[in-house]
Design a protein around this motif. Structure first.
Motif, PDB file in Angstrom:
ATOM      1  N   ALA A 225       0.835  -1.202   0.000  1.00  0.00           N
ATOM      2  CA  ALA A 225       0.000   0.000   0.000  1.00  0.00           C
ATOM      3  C   ALA A 225       0.871   1.253   0.000  1.00  0.00           C
ATOM      4  O   ALA A 225       1.784   1.383   0.816  1.00  0.00           O
ATOM      5  CB  ALA A 225      -0.909  -0.008   1.216  1.00  0.00           C
ATOM      6  N   GLY A 226       0.591   2.148  -0.938  1.00  0.00           N
ATOM      7  CA  GLY A 226       1.281   3.422  -0.970  1.00  0.00           C
ATOM      8  C   GLY A 226       2.678   3.379  -1.562  1.00  0.00           C
ATOM      9  O   GLY A 226       3.365   4.392  -1.587  1.00  0.00           O
TER      10      GLY A 226
ATOM     11  N   ARG B 272     -10.297  -8.012   7.889  1.00  0.00           N
ATOM     12  CA  ARG B 272      -8.931  -7.725   8.320  1.00  0.00           C
ATOM     13  C   ARG B 272      -8.951  -7.061   9.690  1.00  0.00           C
ATOM     14  O   ARG B 272      -8.210  -7.431  10.595  1.00  0.00           O
ATOM     15  CB  ARG B 272      -8.237  -6.814   7.308  1.00  0.00           C
ATOM     16  CG  ARG B 272      -8.087  -7.444   5.929  1.00  0.00           C
ATOM     17  CD  ARG B 272      -7.412  -6.471   4.953  1.00  0.00           C
ATOM     18  NE  ARG B 272      -7.129  -7.115   3.682  1.00  0.00           N
ATOM     19  CZ  ARG B 272      -8.001  -7.155   2.668  1.00  0.00           C
ATOM     20  NH1 ARG B 272      -9.192  -6.586   2.792  1.00  0.00           N
ATOM     21  NH2 ARG B 272      -7.685  -7.757   1.538  1.00  0.00           N
ATOM     22  N   GLU B 273      -9.850  -6.057   9.825  1.00  0.00           N
ATOM     23  CA  GLU B 273      -9.943  -5.350  11.101  1.00  0.00           C
ATOM     24  C   GLU B 273     -10.325  -6.298  12.222  1.00  0.00           C
ATOM     25  O   GLU B 273      -9.755  -6.253  13.314  1.00  0.00           O
ATOM     26  CB  GLU B 273     -10.986  -4.231  10.998  1.00  0.00           C
ATOM     27  CG  GLU B 273     -10.550  -3.067  10.151  1.00  0.00           C
ATOM     28  CD  GLU B 273     -11.594  -1.964  10.101  1.00  0.00           C
ATOM     29  OE1 GLU B 273     -11.227  -0.831   9.801  1.00  0.00           O
ATOM     30  OE2 GLU B 273     -12.785  -2.253  10.368  1.00  0.00           O
TER      31      GLU B 273
END
Lengths: 254, 275
Positions: B92-93, B164-165
């Motif tokens: 990510a990113g 996921r959380e």
């Protein structure tokens, strides 16, 4: 305030999403075995705040946190702090029930298994104990090995609470746990909170003023990323110091 | 009234088009099976070819096909799934992921003969593996990787953030979250990618000829050259060896692909019901 022991001590907490500051100089104390309600209009930062307590905001890219969040006297944002252990002790229940696409049984034992519990009898025991704690046992005991996604919304949310309890946390963070539920399911969860608080410390974000008034011991009012007022719930609801708090509670804005 | 006629005309025309598609597919399949199934018999399935395939069966060719396909899928699946997980969960990113993903997409659309040429130059000649199951399988593995990565990535993206959380909030590590929640819930998608890969590998002709050769004998090691059914089919037809055997081979190829697809679907739906 009364002489209770504290679970979380938050000091000058600031949080940035990139260049946007979502939390501004938050100071707060969260007391052991009490229910603390976080209220405020949408976008005021209460959900962001509750997610700093188990470092769930770590998942979001570009979040920067400054200030001090102490859990049991330890700074949870310290470089060498064990986040896994923190999340084991500080469980979370989300706005929308989020059971895994597994059986009811597998959902509950997920946490214990992840932390190394393998004994089948012990796991069975955990399932029964936690489901009884959330008053779901009678409803699901005959279908423990059926998909959790087949349960109703309210049952799913109680299952998620049970899943959270299975890890034996000290604190339960609840981010609007009843906003996706009907009134009957909501009142079940509210009465559950009253029982759970005997053993756990609870922090709950809610949009529902009555709910905050009914269940909580302490209430914090958030507005635009700041905590305007924190006090015992009966004081906040009967005699708030801040004019904005009074306006919000009486429904004049928000 | 006019609205109703428009609705009807639209419904009628898409219905007709769908019907045409069905008819043409069914008639192709039907024509091949009609001409070929009659020539599939025990000898064809269990005996090795004689006189270049004019006589005998295609047992060694069936085995060669299955081994080559299985080998390429076994190589490509772990790499493809790992790459997809890396792209979606761990990068990510990161700026360089964009270009890599772009090239992966381009690779998915490149003609297979290009992969064949690369396999020939690199595995067969440069690494000295010769025409072999190893060279062919590795080439096919590279060829089906982009498809596999895409399919896996798409299914990873459909896994809700809330899973996921939920997992992380219980104190699970990222690795535990991936292996215990994310991968199980996107297994059907991964399986679809594998099926597409199998389809591409089993039907490949040019790249296989360049890298695995076209030896008709039963392969005894991964370093042996082998002939796949598609290559056999091509050879029989282009050299006019035997029309009967060509259709029989084609029919068997269709049947094998059907079996693989049905089996994979059965596994997927059984898995979905279970969870």
């Amino acid at each position: 305030m009364e002489n209770a022991s504290t679970k979380f001590e938050i000091d000058k907490l600031n949080l940035f999403y990139g260049s946007f500051q979502a939390l501004i100089d938050i100071d707060m104390t969260i007391y052991t075995n009490k229910i603390t309600a976080l209220i405020g209009p949408s976008g005021c930062g209460k959900s962001t705040f509750i997610r700093t307590l188990n470092r769930m905001n770590d998942l979001i890219l570009g979040v920067k946190t400054t200030g001090l969040v102490k859990f049991d006297e330890m700074d949870i944002y310290a470089v060498d702090y064990d986040v896994i252990n923190l999340r084991k002790k500080v469980g979370m229940v989300f706005q929308k029930p989020n059971p895994f696409p597994k059986t009811i049984f597998e959902n509950i034992v997920y946490g214990p298994k992840v932390h190394g519990e393998k004994n089948r009898d012990k796991l069975q025991e955990i399932v029964e104990k936690t489901l009884k704690e959330v008053a779901l046992w009678e409803e699901v005991k005959d279908r423990l090995h059926k998909p959790a996604l087949g349960l109703s919304g309210g049952q799913q949310q109680r299952l998620c609470i049970a899943r959270c309890l299975a890890v034996e946390p000290e604190v339960i963070l609840m981010d609007e746990p009843t906003s996706a539920l009907d009134p009957v399911a909501t009142s079940k969860i509210e009465s559950l909170l009253e029982e759970l608080v005997e053993k756990y410390t609870i922090v709950i974000v809610t949009h529902n003023m009555q709910q905050a008034g009914r269940v909580s011991d302490y209430t914090s009012f958030f507005l635009s990323g700041k905590v305007l007022e924190t006090d015992k719930t009966e004081i906040i609801f009967s005699n708030p110091t801040n004019k904005k708090t009074e306006e919000y509670i009486t429904g004049r804005f928000g | 009234m006019i609205k109703k006629i428009k609705q009807g005309a639209f419904y009628g025309s898409i219905g007709l088009l769908a019907f045409l598609v069905m008819i043409s597919l069914l008639s192709i399949m039907g024509y091949i099976l009609f001409n070929g199934v009659g020539h599939i018999n025990l000898e064809f399935l269990t005996k090795e070819p004689r006189s270049m395939g004019r006589e005998g069966g295609i047992f060694s060719v069936i085995i060669g096909t299955l081994i080559l396909t299985l080998f390429s899928v076994l190589i490509a699946t772990p790499i493809g799934v790992a790459a997809a997980i890396f792209f979606t969960e761990y990068s990510a990113g990161k700026k360089w992921v964009g270009p890599i993903r772009f090239f992966t997409e381009i690779l998915a659309g490149i003609p297979s003969i290009i992969f064949g040429l690369f396999g020939f130059a690199f595995f067969v000649i440069f690494l000295g593996l010769g025409w072999s199951i190893l060279s062919g399988g590795l080439t096919l593995a590279i060829m089906i990787l982009p498809t596999l990565i895409r399919a896996t990535e798409e299914s990873l993206k459909t896994v809700p953030m809330s899973y996921r959380e939920g997992s992380l909030s219980l104190g699970a590590t990222k690795l535990q979250t991936i292996t215990r929640v994310i991968i199980p819930s996107c297994l059907p998608g991964i399986l679809t990618g594998i099926i597409l890969g199998v389809g591409r590998a089993i039907g490949e002709t040019a790249a296989v000829m360049l890298t695995a050769g076209s030896n008709l004998r039963m392969p005894t090691s991964l370093l042996d050259s082998t002939r796949t059914m598609s290559v056999h089919l091509y050879t029989l037809a282009s050299e006019g060896i035997s029309l009967e055997k060509t259709f029989a081979t084609a029919s068997l190829l269709i049947i094998i692909v059907l079996i693989i697809n049905t089996a994979a679907n059965a596994i997927t739906s059984k898995y979905i019901i279970k969870s």
